[in-house]
Enzyme design. Structure first.
Site, PDB file in Angstrom:
ATOM      1  N   LYS A  11       0.007  11.107   3.052  1.00  0.00           N
ATOM      2  CA  LYS A  11      -0.975  10.345   3.896  1.00  0.00           C
ATOM      3  C   LYS A  11      -0.302   9.705   4.923  1.00  0.00           C
ATOM      4  O   LYS A  11      -0.974   9.695   5.724  1.00  0.00           O
ATOM      5  CB  LYS A  11      -0.665   8.115   2.738  1.00  0.00           C
ATOM      6  N   TYR A  51       2.687  12.103  -2.970  1.00  0.00           N
ATOM      7  CA  TYR A  51       1.247  11.882  -1.801  1.00  0.00           C
ATOM      8  C   TYR A  51       1.688  10.763  -0.880  1.00  0.00           C
ATOM      9  O   TYR A  51       0.601  10.260   0.356  1.00  0.00           O
ATOM     10  CB  TYR A  51       0.795  10.512  -3.208  1.00  0.00           C
TER      11      TYR A  51
END
Length: 492
Positions: free
Chosen positions: A241, A237
């Site tokens: 990002k 994640y």
């Protein structure tokens, strides 16, 4: 920075919101419709195959939520006509070119009409499939930027990221950007297009071997964690990002771009009412496990700061930053970290105390209708203590069961397999969340504080667009707002 009235600015503006079924997006849409019904248009992008599916998702996953209760009370029977007039639903997918919007007339309309874009679309699973996370969090950000650059009236693009792109850094973490190819551990060779090729090669290999869909999913999850750790990030994640931030900064050219980095987002502080939440976050799952009497130990440093910020404050920060940068002539990149660790910190020991106080006073009622009694739990404040605890309570009994199973000709095979799977699942979860349970960073919010000061000094309706964590009484918030809220709205 001159801001002036936010309500006045929002009047007659056209805004695109991606990820429209997400937690923050719902709160953003509700806020705009409630405080400024004279907004011109809200274009809401939802992952859907067609218009019919988009309408179904909006009706089933957005407008039906308790969040919109105040809006329904305010407008009554007129709400449907307001929604019909002000909202345009866009079936699409930001991982595709033109954000997957197939209707050429709608694409042209947005290119001519949009004033503002808020990119909230993302997958937030720590161990998401790498192909999915790369498509949404990295290439999705790029596709939104590419579309924004074709919008003739666009004043600003707001990209919502996460503060935890910082990885496992400690000390004061400043609001700096990441340059293309920059890594957290100093490793060289990070190339975003190469990451895409790595994914494609792995998928081709798996398909050639006739791997099942389940095996492909597991392989893609493992690949994401492996690639993240190769460059110093703890999970898929935050890695994807971070790459999303890199690519839009690198390609933004003259675009006015703002990156918002919230910390751990919790239930609403005040608006539209206190305590609304959706989805399970780490601290919430711990609270539920404790309240149900299933949590016998707590892993984490009790002295560590847990950086939480209510969702309505994040949305208010997004709106004020959007207004401020839309009015600026400068097209410099600006990053705002939105959290509480610097100005009003909460520690893990406080979270434990709040859980104990709440569930002692208002115990969880089990399926038999009886209240669950809770007590103080064992605190494992180091990973060494955790491994020792697991060894004594689970791994050694598992070894014993393995020997018994062999002695009894695999009679206990199912029991052994179930326990083994559960232990492996716990160990994987602990490895995913370990960086946050022992996190020693504090997020600097100098830019965000400057934005708050500018808002106070230049006519912003600060009673309506509040985002200062200094004013939060955490005892009151957790005991009377957040924990009751997650019990009511998330775990009902």
């Amino acid at each position: 920075m001159e801001l002036g009235s936010v309500l006045q600015f929002l009047e007659n503006k056209s805004i695109l919101v991606t990820g429209a079924t997400g937690f923050l997006a719902k709160i953003f849409v509700e806020k705009i419709l409630r405080v400024q019904p004279n907004v011109k248009k809200l274009y809401l992008l939802l992952r859907a195959a067609d218009s019919k599916s988009a309408i179904q998702r909006f009706n089933n996953e957005v407008i039906v939520k308790d969040l919109f209760r105040v809006l329904k009370e305010k407008y009554g029977v007129h709400l449907n006509s307001i929604i019909s007039e002000k909202i345009t639903l866009l079936p699409g997918d930001i991982s595709r070119e033109d954000m997957g919007v197939m209707d050429s007339n709608l694409r042209e309309e947005m290119r001519n009409e949009l004033d503002l874009i808020i990119n909230l679309a993302a997958t937030t699973n720590f161990d998401e499939r790498y192909d999915v996370a790369l498509g949404l969090n990295t290439y999705g950000a790029k596709n939104v930027l590419n579309f924004a650059q074709k919008c003739v009236k666009l004043k600003v693009l707001i990209h919502v990221s996460t503060a935890y792109v910082s990885g496992e850094r400690s000390g004061l973490i400043v609001e700096n950007s990441y340059k293309m190819g920059e890594t957290l551990n100093g490793a060289s060779g990070l190339d975003i297009d190469m990451e895409k090729k790595v994914v494609e090669q792995e998928l081709n290999q798996l398909h050639a071997e006739g791997a099942s869909e389940q095996d492909i999913t597991l392989a893609m999850k493992d690949l994401g964690i492996k690639r993240a750790k190769l460059y110093g990030w703890p999970n898929t994640y935050v890695f994807t990002k971070a790459m999303g931030e890199m690519v839009i900064e690198d390609l933004k050219e003259e675009m006015s771009l703002v990156i918002i980095r919230p910390t751990i987002i919790t239930s609403t502080y005040k608006e539209p009412f206190p305590g609304w939440a959706e989805g399970i976050r780490t601290i919430d799952s711990l609270a539920l496990g404790y309240g149900k009497g299933r949590l016998t130990c707590f892993l984490g440093d009790p002295k560590a700061i847990v950086d939480v910020i209510p969702a309505d404050m994040v949305v208010n920060a997004i709106i004020v930053a959007m207004v401020g940068h839309a009015k600026q002539l400068s097209n410099d990149l600006r990053i705002y970290q939105v959290g509480s660790s610097l100005r009003n910190p909460v520690r893990y020991r406080n979270i434990q105390d709040y859980g104990y106080l709440h569930f002692t006073k208002k115990p969880w009622i089990n399926k038999d209708g009886k209240p669950v009694k809770v007590g103080k739990v064992t605190v494992l404040d180091t990973m060494a203590n955790f491994h020792r605890y697991m060894a004594i309570h689970y791994v050694l009994p598992l070894k014993g069961l393995e020997l018994v199973n062999i002695a009894f000709c695999q009679y206990f095979q199912r029991m052994y397999g179930d326990l083994n799977r559960k232990i492996n699942f716990v160990m994987r979860l602990v490895e995913l969340y370990r960086p946050y349970l022992f996190f020693n960073g504090i997020y600097d919010d100098t830019h965000t504080e400057n934005l708050r000061m500018a808002a106070r000094e230049s006519g912003v309706e600060t009673d309506m667009f509040y985002f200062d964590p200094k004013y939060i009484d955490w005892d009151d918030y957790f005991l009377n707002i957040h924990i009751p809220g997650i019990v009511k709205f998330v775990f009902k």
